[in-house]
Design an enzyme around this catalytic site. Structure first.
Site, PDB file in Angstrom:
ATOM      1  N   LEU A   1      40.510  33.298  52.657  1.00 21.32           N
ATOM      2  CA  LEU A   1      40.640  34.420  51.717  1.00 21.32           C
ATOM      3  C   LEU A   1      41.013  33.952  50.318  1.00 21.32           C
ATOM      4  O   LEU A   1      40.991  34.754  49.381  1.00 21.32           O
ATOM      5  CB  LEU A   1      41.714  35.402  52.222  1.00 21.32           C
ATOM      6  CG  LEU A   1      41.590  35.885  53.667  1.00 21.32           C
ATOM      7  CD1 LEU A   1      42.637  36.954  53.958  1.00 21.32           C
ATOM      8  CD2 LEU A   1      40.193  36.417  53.949  1.00 21.32           C
ATOM      9  N   ALA A   2      41.372  32.701  50.155  1.00 19.78           N
ATOM     10  CA  ALA A   2      41.814  32.234  48.835  1.00 19.78           C
ATOM     11  C   ALA A   2      40.645  32.214  47.865  1.00 19.78           C
ATOM     12  O   ALA A   2      39.536  31.822  48.217  1.00 19.78           O
ATOM     13  CB  ALA A   2      42.423  30.838  48.940  1.00 19.78           C
TER      14      ALA A   2
ATOM     15  N   SER B   1      31.447  38.591  49.330  1.00 13.12           N
ATOM     16  CA  SER B   1      31.709  39.799  48.532  1.00 13.12           C
ATOM     17  C   SER B   1      30.440  40.572  48.192  1.00 13.12           C
ATOM     18  O   SER B   1      29.380  39.977  47.954  1.00 13.12           O
ATOM     19  CB  SER B   1      32.394  39.371  47.220  1.00 13.12           C
ATOM     20  OG  SER B   1      32.397  40.421  46.297  1.00 13.12           O
TER      21      SER B   1
ATOM     22  N   GLU C   1      29.930  41.713  45.442  1.00 15.79           N
ATOM     23  CA  GLU C   1      29.548  41.274  44.094  1.00 15.79           C
ATOM     24  C   GLU C   1      28.317  40.371  44.139  1.00 15.79           C
ATOM     25  O   GLU C   1      27.597  40.242  43.153  1.00 15.79           O
ATOM     26  CB  GLU C   1      30.706  40.524  43.428  1.00 15.79           C
ATOM     27  CG  GLU C   1      31.784  41.399  42.848  1.00 15.79           C
ATOM     28  CD  GLU C   1      31.317  42.212  41.644  1.00 15.79           C
ATOM     29  OE1 GLU C   1      30.859  41.611  40.664  1.00 15.79           O
ATOM     30  OE2 GLU C   1      31.412  43.447  41.707  1.00 15.79           O
TER      31      GLU C   1
ATOM     32  N   TYR D   1      32.070  34.512  39.115  1.00 15.17           N
ATOM     33  CA  TYR D   1      32.708  34.788  40.410  1.00 15.17           C
ATOM     34  C   TYR D   1      31.652  35.027  41.478  1.00 15.17           C
ATOM     35  O   TYR D   1      31.687  34.432  42.565  1.00 15.17           O
ATOM     36  CB  TYR D   1      33.621  36.018  40.279  1.00 15.17           C
ATOM     37  CG  TYR D   1      34.085  36.575  41.610  1.00 15.17           C
ATOM     38  CD1 TYR D   1      35.134  35.985  42.303  1.00 15.17           C
ATOM     39  CD2 TYR D   1      33.466  37.693  42.182  1.00 15.17           C
ATOM     40  CE1 TYR D   1      35.558  36.489  43.533  1.00 15.17           C
ATOM     41  CE2 TYR D   1      33.880  38.202  43.402  1.00 15.17           C
ATOM     42  CZ  TYR D   1      34.924  37.599  44.079  1.00 15.17           C
ATOM     43  OH  TYR D   1      35.336  38.097  45.297  1.00 15.17           O
TER      44      TYR D   1
HETATM   45  P1  NAP Z   1      43.787  38.449  45.785  1.00 14.76           P
HETATM   46  O1  NAP Z   1      44.787  39.524  46.013  1.00 14.76           O
HETATM   47  O2  NAP Z   1      43.414  38.065  44.407  1.00 14.76           O
HETATM   48  O3  NAP Z   1      44.352  37.133  46.545  1.00 14.76           O
HETATM   49  C1  NAP Z   1      43.783  35.873  46.325  1.00 14.76           C
HETATM   50  C2  NAP Z   1      44.587  34.831  47.076  1.00 14.76           C
HETATM   51  O4  NAP Z   1      44.032  33.526  46.826  1.00 14.76           O
HETATM   52  C3  NAP Z   1      46.068  34.763  46.645  1.00 14.76           C
HETATM   53  O5  NAP Z   1      46.849  34.494  47.786  1.00 14.76           O
HETATM   54  C4  NAP Z   1      46.074  33.552  45.720  1.00 14.76           C
HETATM   55  O6  NAP Z   1      47.317  32.919  45.617  1.00 14.76           O
HETATM   56  C5  NAP Z   1      45.093  32.652  46.459  1.00 14.76           C
HETATM   57  N1  NAP Z   1      44.568  31.575  45.621  1.00 14.76           N
HETATM   58  C6  NAP Z   1      44.009  31.658  44.390  1.00 14.76           C
HETATM   59  N2  NAP Z   1      43.649  30.441  43.964  1.00 14.76           N
HETATM   60  C7  NAP Z   1      43.983  29.561  44.946  1.00 14.76           C
HETATM   61  C8  NAP Z   1      43.872  28.156  45.089  1.00 14.76           C
HETATM   62  N3  NAP Z   1      43.378  27.379  44.106  1.00 14.76           N
HETATM   63  N4  NAP Z   1      44.308  27.577  46.244  1.00 14.76           N
HETATM   64  C9  NAP Z   1      44.871  28.354  47.216  1.00 14.76           C
HETATM   65  N5  NAP Z   1      45.017  29.670  47.135  1.00 14.76           N
HETATM   66  C10 NAP Z   1      44.568  30.281  46.005  1.00 14.76           C
HETATM   67  O7  NAP Z   1      42.436  38.754  46.570  1.00 14.76           O
HETATM   68  P2  NAP Z   1      42.151  39.816  47.742  1.00 14.76           P
HETATM   69  O8  NAP Z   1      41.796  41.115  47.133  1.00 14.76           O
HETATM   70  O9  NAP Z   1      43.230  39.731  48.750  1.00 14.76           O
HETATM   71  O10 NAP Z   1      40.793  39.229  48.339  1.00 14.76           O
HETATM   72  C11 NAP Z   1      40.811  38.241  49.365  1.00 14.76           C
HETATM   73  C12 NAP Z   1      39.481  37.494  49.353  1.00 14.76           C
HETATM   74  O11 NAP Z   1      38.416  38.410  49.569  1.00 14.76           O
HETATM   75  C13 NAP Z   1      39.157  36.790  48.047  1.00 14.76           C
HETATM   76  O12 NAP Z   1      38.431  35.620  48.373  1.00 14.76           O
HETATM   77  C14 NAP Z   1      38.261  37.767  47.313  1.00 14.76           C
HETATM   78  O13 NAP Z   1      37.426  37.087  46.402  1.00 14.76           O
HETATM   79  C15 NAP Z   1      37.490  38.359  48.485  1.00 14.76           C
HETATM   80  N6  NAP Z   1      37.000  39.729  48.324  1.00 14.76           N
HETATM   81  C16 NAP Z   1      37.847  40.716  47.928  1.00 14.76           C
HETATM   82  C17 NAP Z   1      37.385  42.020  47.854  1.00 14.76           C
HETATM   83  C18 NAP Z   1      38.295  43.160  47.464  1.00 14.76           C
HETATM   84  O14 NAP Z   1      37.781  44.226  47.131  1.00 14.76           O
HETATM   85  N7  NAP Z   1      39.612  42.988  47.539  1.00 14.76           N
HETATM   86  C19 NAP Z   1      36.047  42.299  48.204  1.00 14.76           C
HETATM   87  C20 NAP Z   1      35.233  41.263  48.622  1.00 14.76           C
HETATM   88  C21 NAP Z   1      35.716  39.977  48.705  1.00 14.76           C
HETATM   89  P3  NAP Z   1      48.442  33.422  44.544  1.00 14.76           P
HETATM   90  O15 NAP Z   1      49.110  34.613  45.199  1.00 14.76           O
HETATM   91  O16 NAP Z   1      49.313  32.231  44.421  1.00 14.76           O
HETATM   92  O17 NAP Z   1      47.713  33.794  43.293  1.00 14.76           O
HETATM   93  O1  F7E Z   2      36.345  46.518  38.535  1.00 13.13           O
HETATM   94  C1  F7E Z   2      35.305  48.608  35.728  1.00 13.13           C
HETATM   95  C2  F7E Z   2      34.712  47.229  35.833  1.00 13.13           C
HETATM   96  O2  F7E Z   2      37.971  44.641  38.522  1.00 13.13           O
HETATM   97  C3  F7E Z   2      35.657  47.639  39.062  1.00 13.13           C
HETATM   98  C4  F7E Z   2      37.241  42.205  43.250  1.00 13.13           C
HETATM   99  O3  F7E Z   2      38.106  42.428  44.336  1.00 13.13           O
HETATM  100  O4  F7E Z   2      35.685  43.840  44.063  1.00 13.13           O
HETATM  101  C5  F7E Z   2      36.483  43.491  42.935  1.00 13.13           C
HETATM  102  O5  F7E Z   2      35.665  43.270  41.798  1.00 13.13           O
HETATM  103  C6  F7E Z   2      34.841  48.299  37.976  1.00 13.13           C
HETATM  104  C7  F7E Z   2      33.983  47.337  37.168  1.00 13.13           C
HETATM  105  O6  F7E Z   2      36.684  45.224  40.634  1.00 13.13           O
HETATM  106  C8  F7E Z   2      38.328  48.393  33.747  1.00 13.13           C
HETATM  107  O7  F7E Z   2      33.865  46.928  34.727  1.00 13.13           O
HETATM  108  C9  F7E Z   2      36.531  49.613  33.775  1.00 13.13           C
HETATM  109  O8  F7E Z   2      32.710  47.897  36.971  1.00 13.13           O
HETATM  110  O9  F7E Z   2      38.466  46.695  39.915  1.00 13.13           O
HETATM  111  P1  F7E Z   2      37.478  45.766  39.376  1.00 13.13           P
HETATM  112  P2  F7E Z   2      35.284  44.445  40.777  1.00 13.13           P
HETATM  113  O10 F7E Z   2      34.878  43.799  39.527  1.00 13.13           O
HETATM  114  O11 F7E Z   2      34.330  45.392  41.404  1.00 13.13           O
HETATM  115  C10 F7E Z   2      34.718  42.859  44.457  1.00 13.13           C
HETATM  116  C11 F7E Z   2      33.989  43.374  45.683  1.00 13.13           C
HETATM  117  C12 F7E Z   2      35.291  41.507  44.609  1.00 13.13           C
HETATM  118  O12 F7E Z   2      34.828  40.707  45.428  1.00 13.13           O
HETATM  119  C13 F7E Z   2      36.284  41.077  43.596  1.00 13.13           C
HETATM  120  O13 F7E Z   2      37.052  39.976  44.087  1.00 13.13           O
HETATM  121  O14 F7E Z   2      35.743  48.891  37.049  1.00 13.13           O
HETATM  122  N1  F7E Z   2      36.444  48.735  34.799  1.00 13.13           N
HETATM  123  N2  F7E Z   2      37.672  49.413  33.099  1.00 13.13           N
HETATM  124  C14 F7E Z   2      37.538  47.966  34.813  1.00 13.13           C
HETATM  125  N3  F7E Z   2      37.905  46.962  35.642  1.00 13.13           N
HETATM  126  C15 F7E Z   2      39.120  46.379  35.407  1.00 13.13           C
HETATM  127  N4  F7E Z   2      39.526  45.390  36.241  1.00 13.13           N
HETATM  128  N5  F7E Z   2      39.920  46.757  34.357  1.00 13.13           N
HETATM  129  C16 F7E Z   2      39.566  47.766  33.504  1.00 13.13           C
HETATM  130  O15 F7E Z   2      40.313  48.077  32.561  1.00 13.13           O
END
Ligand code: NAP
Ligand code: F7E
Length: 349
Positions: free
Chosen positions: A85-86, A130, A132, A153
């Site tokens: 997940l990192a 993701s 994305e 990303y």
């Molecule tokens: P998050 O809250 O940003 O957590 C990211 C984690 O990765 C944190 O524990 C962070 O540690 C750790 N990390 C960052 N850089 C690292 C490194 N160089 N070495 C080791 N650990 C590192 O993300 P999340 O929302 O829980 O998402 C979990 C995973 O699912 C990520 O890979 C994300 O890209 C993916 N994802 C998320 C979503 C979503 O909507 N949430 C959707 C699709 C995929 P610190 O706490 O020290 O910063």
């Molecule tokens: O943006 C718009 C922005 O940063 C959502 C990550 O967990 O989900 C996440 O990525 C939308 C975008 O999420 C602001 O332009 C407007 O269209 O919350 P977000 P994300 O970019 O969709 C995917 C699935 C992942 O994998 C990623 O790790 O919201 N937006 N105004 C904004 N977004 C942010 N952050 N801040 C604003 O002020």
């Protein structure tokens, strides 16, 4: 007792996944980064004193940049399951740090896979792919939809996705991709848009803020509730064969819609508070994400239960609780599952 190794254990998903794995009787090993300040707030409530008996959660310092450290960790822990997940997970930040994001979010997973391959062990590996990755591909998106990444990303995640397939098909490792659409919670990082909105609502109610600066409000996302999504991760690794799975709710709304749902739940008019700041726009945008999760529904038996409207209520209530602001409480009722208040920030239960 099965052993799991979780990278990204201090993140939103990591914290919910550790709760799930501990509840299922796993011994859990988490990789944490050394930081000059504490970075374990999301898992502090799970901390176990290593001097006690029956400890099931172990934390190890490490980094996805450090190949030898991961090889050593995997060889010593000998996990049955690994959840990667990192990541540098912020899309907007990835435009400012494209090399770093490629190194950690992309290559970091290859370092982990190499460590597994060289260990001679056969753990099941989960990669946090993701939605994305679909980028500019029109909705709905499923496992066959072409990837058209719109950010460093997303490009890094596409690379890692393909490396998962390489090691699955070329090396015979059990490696699966969960292609997860956006999922949020009260533990979501404060700079992602949903949490930014719900925190702002709580701060407005508390008299601490009277403007909220945002970027593009037109993009559409398929927002679900994070605790449900870590169950999907676990289910993916319980399948007999490795594979790729789309996980999402099958319903999408615009950022503007999410703002309106959240503000109206709190009895506020967004027009009075929302401002535009060009800094929050991205060089390229992902216009519309909508999951077709039929494969997961049929094969994993997983479906999302919480929609965006309930999610907004859960997050608004939780952020108001954090600031001690009176709130409608509908979200809290919705978030309770089996009597467990897993909606909330640790320490505020
Ligand atoms: P998050 O809250 O940003 O957590 C990211 C984690 O990765 C944190 O524990 C962070 O540690 C750790 N990390 C960052 N850089 C690292 C490194 N160089 N070495 C080791 N650990 C590192 O993300 P999340 O929302 O829980 O998402 C979990 C995973 O699912 C990520 O890979 C994300 O890209 C993916 N994802 C998320 C979503 C979503 O909507 N949430 C959707 C699709 C995929 P610190 O706490 O020290 O910063
Ligand atoms: O943006 C718009 C922005 O940063 C959502 C990550 O967990 O989900 C996440 O990525 C939308 C975008 O999420 C602001 O332009 C407007 O269209 O919350 P977000 P994300 O970019 O969709 C995917 C699935 C992942 O994998 C990623 O790790 O919201 N937006 N105004 C904004 N977004 C942010 N952050 N801040 C604003 O002020």
């Amino acid at each position: 007792m099965r052993k799991a190794l979780v990278t990204g254990v201090t993140g939103q998903d990591g914290s919910y996944l550790v709760e799930l794995l501990l509840s299922k009787g796993y011994e859990v090993h988490g990789l944490i980064r050394r930081a000059s300040t504490f970075n374990t707030a999301r898992i502090d409530h799970l901390f176990q004193d290593l001097h006690e008996k029956d400890v099931a959660l172990f934390l190890h310092h490490g980094d996805l940049a450090d190949a030898s450290g991961m090889a050593e960790l995997i060889s010593s822990v000998k996990p049955d399951e690994i959840y990667n997940l990192a990541a540098q997970s912020h899309v907007r930040v990835s435009y400012e740090t494209p090399v770093y994001t490629s190194d950690i979010t992309g290559l970091g997973f290859t370092r982990l896979l190499e460590a597994v391959a060289k260990s001679g062990l056969q753990p099941r590996v989960y990669q946090a792919s993701s939605s994305e990755m679909f980028g500019a591909s029109p909705p709905p998106q499923n496992e066959s939809t072409p990837f058209m990444p719109q950010s460093p990303y997303a490009a890094a995640k596409v690379y890692a996705y393909h490396m998962a397939r390489q090691y699955r098909e070329g090396h015979g490792l059990y490696v699966s991709n969960g292609i997860l659409f956006n999922h949020e919670s009260p533990r979501r990082g404060e700079t992602f848009v949903t949490r930014k909105v719900t925190m702002a609502i709580a701060r407005i109610k508390a008299g601490l803020q009277n403007e909220l600066f945002l970027g593009n409000l037109d993009s559409r996302r398929d927002w679900g509730y994070a605790p449900e999504y870590v169950t999907a991760m676990w289910k993916i690794l319980q399948q007999d064969q490795p594979g790729d799975y789309v996980i999402g709710t099958g319903s999408s709304v615009s950022v503007k819609d999410f703002i309106e749902e959240s503000f109206s739940y709190a009895g506020l008019d967004p027009a009075e508070y929302i401002r535009t700041d060009e800094r929050y726009f991205r060089p390229l945008e992902v216009p519309s994400l909508l999951a077709d999760a039929s494969k997961s529904i049929n094969q994993l038996g997983w479906t999302a239960e919480t929609d965006h409207a309930h999610l907004a209520q859960i997050m608004v209530d939780a952020d108001m609780d954090l600031l001690g602001v009176e709130n409608p409480g509908v979200g809290k009722e919705w978030a309770y599952r089996n009597g467990e208040p897993f909606y909330t920030w640790p320490g505020k239960v």
